[in-house]
Design a protein around this motif. Structure first.
Motif, PDB file in Angstrom:
ATOM      1  N   HIS A 307      15.023  27.735  -2.804  1.00  0.00           N
ATOM      2  CA  HIS A 307      15.187  27.181  -4.133  1.00  0.00           C
ATOM      3  C   HIS A 307      15.928  25.851  -4.108  1.00  0.00           C
ATOM      4  O   HIS A 307      15.563  24.900  -4.800  1.00  0.00           O
ATOM      5  N   ILE A 342      17.906  11.715  -7.614  1.00  0.00           N
ATOM      6  CA  ILE A 342      18.533  11.131  -8.817  1.00  0.00           C
ATOM      7  C   ILE A 342      20.004  11.527  -8.992  1.00  0.00           C
ATOM      8  O   ILE A 342      20.708  10.968  -9.819  1.00  0.00           O
ATOM      9  N   GLY A 343      20.456  12.529  -8.221  1.00  0.00           N
ATOM     10  CA  GLY A 343      21.863  12.926  -8.294  1.00  0.00           C
ATOM     11  C   GLY A 343      22.174  13.776  -9.517  1.00  0.00           C
ATOM     12  O   GLY A 343      21.317  14.014 -10.388  1.00  0.00           O
ATOM     13  N   TYR A 357      20.450  26.980 -17.254  1.00  0.00           N
ATOM     14  CA  TYR A 357      20.922  25.611 -17.436  1.00  0.00           C
ATOM     15  C   TYR A 357      19.953  24.623 -16.809  1.00  0.00           C
ATOM     16  O   TYR A 357      19.754  24.604 -15.608  1.00  0.00           O
ATOM     17  N   THR A 358      19.337  23.843 -17.658  1.00  0.00           N
ATOM     18  CA  THR A 358      18.411  22.815 -17.180  1.00  0.00           C
ATOM     19  C   THR A 358      18.916  21.483 -17.687  1.00  0.00           C
ATOM     20  O   THR A 358      19.082  21.298 -18.881  1.00  0.00           O
ATOM     21  N   LEU A 359      19.194  20.587 -16.749  1.00  0.00           N
ATOM     22  CA  LEU A 359      19.690  19.266 -17.147  1.00  0.00           C
ATOM     23  C   LEU A 359      18.518  18.429 -17.597  1.00  0.00           C
ATOM     24  O   LEU A 359      17.513  18.361 -16.913  1.00  0.00           O
ATOM     25  N   LEU A 379      16.824  28.828 -13.879  1.00  0.00           N
ATOM     26  CA  LEU A 379      17.411  30.068 -13.342  1.00  0.00           C
ATOM     27  C   LEU A 379      17.638  29.976 -11.837  1.00  0.00           C
ATOM     28  O   LEU A 379      18.416  30.729 -11.268  1.00  0.00           O
ATOM     29  N   LEU A 381      19.129  28.014  -9.559  1.00  0.00           N
ATOM     30  CA  LEU A 381      20.443  27.888  -8.924  1.00  0.00           C
ATOM     31  C   LEU A 381      21.349  29.065  -9.276  1.00  0.00           C
ATOM     32  O   LEU A 381      22.191  29.464  -8.473  1.00  0.00           O
ATOM     33  N   PHE A 412      23.781  19.705  -1.307  1.00  0.00           N
ATOM     34  CA  PHE A 412      24.112  21.104  -1.594  1.00  0.00           C
ATOM     35  C   PHE A 412      24.662  21.738  -0.327  1.00  0.00           C
ATOM     36  O   PHE A 412      24.089  21.576   0.747  1.00  0.00           O
TER      37      PHE A 412
HETATM   38  P1  ADP Z   1      15.495  24.253 -12.911  1.00  0.00           P
HETATM   39  O1  ADP Z   1      14.572  25.378 -13.083  1.00  0.00           O
HETATM   40  O2  ADP Z   1      15.749  23.470 -14.163  1.00  0.00           O
HETATM   41  O3  ADP Z   1      15.222  23.390 -11.721  1.00  0.00           O
HETATM   42  P2  ADP Z   1      17.835  25.084 -11.480  1.00  0.00           P
HETATM   43  O4  ADP Z   1      18.789  26.197 -11.773  1.00  0.00           O
HETATM   44  O5  ADP Z   1      17.130  25.129 -10.185  1.00  0.00           O
HETATM   45  O6  ADP Z   1      16.854  25.028 -12.684  1.00  0.00           O
HETATM   46  O7  ADP Z   1      18.618  23.711 -11.589  1.00  0.00           O
HETATM   47  C1  ADP Z   1      19.375  23.406 -12.729  1.00  0.00           C
HETATM   48  C2  ADP Z   1      19.448  21.902 -12.948  1.00  0.00           C
HETATM   49  O8  ADP Z   1      20.184  21.284 -11.883  1.00  0.00           O
HETATM   50  C3  ADP Z   1      18.095  21.215 -12.916  1.00  0.00           C
HETATM   51  O9  ADP Z   1      17.527  21.203 -14.203  1.00  0.00           O
HETATM   52  C4  ADP Z   1      18.423  19.814 -12.418  1.00  0.00           C
HETATM   53  O10 ADP Z   1      18.707  18.957 -13.494  1.00  0.00           O
HETATM   54  C5  ADP Z   1      19.695  19.986 -11.618  1.00  0.00           C
HETATM   55  N1  ADP Z   1      19.437  19.890 -10.158  1.00  0.00           N
HETATM   56  C6  ADP Z   1      19.303  20.915  -9.283  1.00  0.00           C
HETATM   57  N2  ADP Z   1      19.112  20.458  -8.028  1.00  0.00           N
HETATM   58  C7  ADP Z   1      19.136  19.113  -8.097  1.00  0.00           C
HETATM   59  C8  ADP Z   1      19.003  18.038  -7.141  1.00  0.00           C
HETATM   60  N3  ADP Z   1      18.819  18.280  -5.840  1.00  0.00           N
HETATM   61  N4  ADP Z   1      19.081  16.763  -7.597  1.00  0.00           N
HETATM   62  C9  ADP Z   1      19.293  16.505  -8.907  1.00  0.00           C
HETATM   63  N5  ADP Z   1      19.423  17.458  -9.872  1.00  0.00           N
HETATM   64  C10 ADP Z   1      19.341  18.746  -9.475  1.00  0.00           C
END
Ligand code: ADP
Length: 429
Positions: A307, A342-343, A357-359, A379, A381, A412
């Motif tokens: 993941h 993109i960080g 949580y989705t950014l 979900l 992470l 990570f």
């Molecule tokens: P999603 O299903 O939205 O990917 P995750 O739980 O996997 O859900 O991740 C949550 C949020 O963390 C993502 O929506 C993303 O914005 C951010 N994110 C996770 N991994 C990265 C990464 N390697 N680089 C940038 N943003 C990340």
């Protein structure tokens, strides 16, 4: 013949034993004693019953006896009604403070059962304890200062309670938004494979109508591949939801066994090398030699690492690179996934591990698992964290900021403690 109404006495007291005793002693003398256990109740009962005398404990919760007295004195009926302090606190100055606050007299507890009714009668007949003007002034000042100090503390308490309430409200609003976003995302994630399945089913139906018994095996093979793809994705979505609810309820069951971490990560690397190739991403792999065999749930651990890798793919634009490394660090295996994507903003680096949580804006959500910024359920992470913590491990992220132009990247880290294994067990991966 008119019968005289009994004299009503209001007793404001929080101690049950004192309430019972005073009620019994004065009740036996024909008084009607009503009891309140704290100030606000006392003021309400006073207004309703207009008693001829009030007995006032001093140390009470919320408002103290002096403050209740001052408040009662401002009500029309109580301007001259005897209000007698009845307290166990007879430290120096407490009588004067009670009188300055408006009490008519001052009696101490425990009461003397033999003399108490006469003392009460004395106050009913107009007895009043006096303070010299000097004493009155001095204690009034002291009392006013104490009241203002208490007021200040109350305002502070209220402000804090307001802030706590606002935080709780904000949390509720966040949860509500998470819930609505989640419903939109789940329907979106399910609709895509559902469209696929329904499309293939229609194709099959149409083809049966036109080709009858002459449907080619290649056609059926194509159909079943398409159907299976759609069904597998639906299963994935449902499993993600089940897994996260198991993690949340602490009922994620691990199937532990000896795991060769090097091989496990190698398998992930091979799967992702293909995807990265399509996306023109450079995937590097570094692994320490002689990694120990650890005790873990290989399948789940692989799902967690996959993941994190899948996110690195999703959040790194074409042409970028991803580095997967594996080494032994003290008593743990240290896995890092570093990308040039993109960080992640500093203030969101904990939140991304929370459920749902989705950014970013869910309106731009796409269900692709490998496209740049392809979305998910938010979900992944949370599940990865749940699995890693179930192995007594830790996962966290380091990133400077989120920036689509300068691409600061994210790293990570996953730490899995090494446990000794008994080699009679079969390898779980
Ligand atoms: P999603 O299903 O939205 O990917 P995750 O739980 O996997 O859900 O991740 C949550 C949020 O963390 C993502 O929506 C993303 O914005 C951010 N994110 C996770 N991994 C990265 C990464 N390697 N680089 C940038 N943003 C990340």
């Amino acid at each position: 013949m008119t019968s005289k109404l009994p004299t009503t006495i209001l007793y404001i007291e929080d101690d049950r034993a004192s309430q019972v005793l005073v009620k019994r002693v004065l009740g036996s003398q024909g008084y009607n004693v009503i009891v309140a256990k704290e100030g606000l109740e006392g003021i309400t009962l006073a207004k309703q019953n207009l008693p001829q005398l009030v007995l006032m404990d001093i140390n009470l919760p919320n408002m103290d006896g002096r403050e209740i007295t001052t408040r009662l004195r401002s009500l029309p009926h109580f301007e001259n009604t005897p209000i007698v302090a009845l307290t166990a606190n007879n430290s120096p100055g407490s009588r004067e403070l009670a009188l300055a606050a408006g009490c008519t007299g001052f009696l101490t507890k425990p009461i003397d059962v033999a003399t108490f009714p006469d003392e009460v009668k004395k106050y009913l007949q107009g007895h009043q304890e006096e303070l010299s003007p000097y004493e009155q002034n001095r204690h009034l000042k002291q009392y006013a200062q104490a009241v203002v100090e208490r007021l200040e503390n109350k305002v502070r308490e209220l402000e804090k309670a307001n802030r706590d309430l606002e935080t709780a409200n904000q949390r509720l609003r966040d949860l509500d938004k998470l819930k609505s976003d989640f419903i939109v995302l789940v329907s979106h994630e399910l609709r895509t494979p559902l469209t696929l399945v329904s499309g293939y089913a229609h194709l099959m139906e149409d083809n049966l109508k036109t080709a009858g018994d002459f449907v080619s095996t290649d056609f059926i093979k194509g159909l079943s591949e398409g159907l299976n793809k759609g069904i597998a994705r639906m299963e994935e979505v449902v499993n993600e939801i089940i897994n996260v609810s198991r993690i949340a309820s602490g009922s994620l069951d691990l199937s532990m066994g000896p795991v060769k971490m090097g091989e496990l990560i190698q398998a992930s690397y091979k799967e992702f090398a293909q995807i990265c190739n399509q996306r023109t991403l450079n995937l590097e792999f570094h692994c320490d030699d002689n990694l120990p065999v650890i005790e873990a749930d290989g399948k789940r651990l692989k799902a967690a690492i996959d993941h994190v890798l899948s996110n690195a793919v999703k959040y790194t634009p074409d042409g970028g690179s991803i580095k997967l490394s594996l080494r032994v660090l003290d008593n743990a295996i240290d896995i890092t996934v570093a990308d040039t994507g993109i960080g992640i903003p500093l203030d969101k680096q904990r939140k991304i591990f929370e459920q749902f949580y989705t950014l970013g804006d869910i309106a731009h959500h796409s269900t692709s698992k490998s496209a740049f910024q392809g979305g998910g359920l938010g979900l992944g992470l949370a599940i990865a964290k749940g699995i890693i913590e179930a192995h007594n491990g830790r996962i966290w992220v380091e990133s400077e900021r989120r920036d689509h132009h300068t691409l600061p990247g994210s790293v990570f880290h996953i730490l899995i403690p090494i446990r000794q294994v008994t080699f009679s067990q079969s390898l779980s991966y």
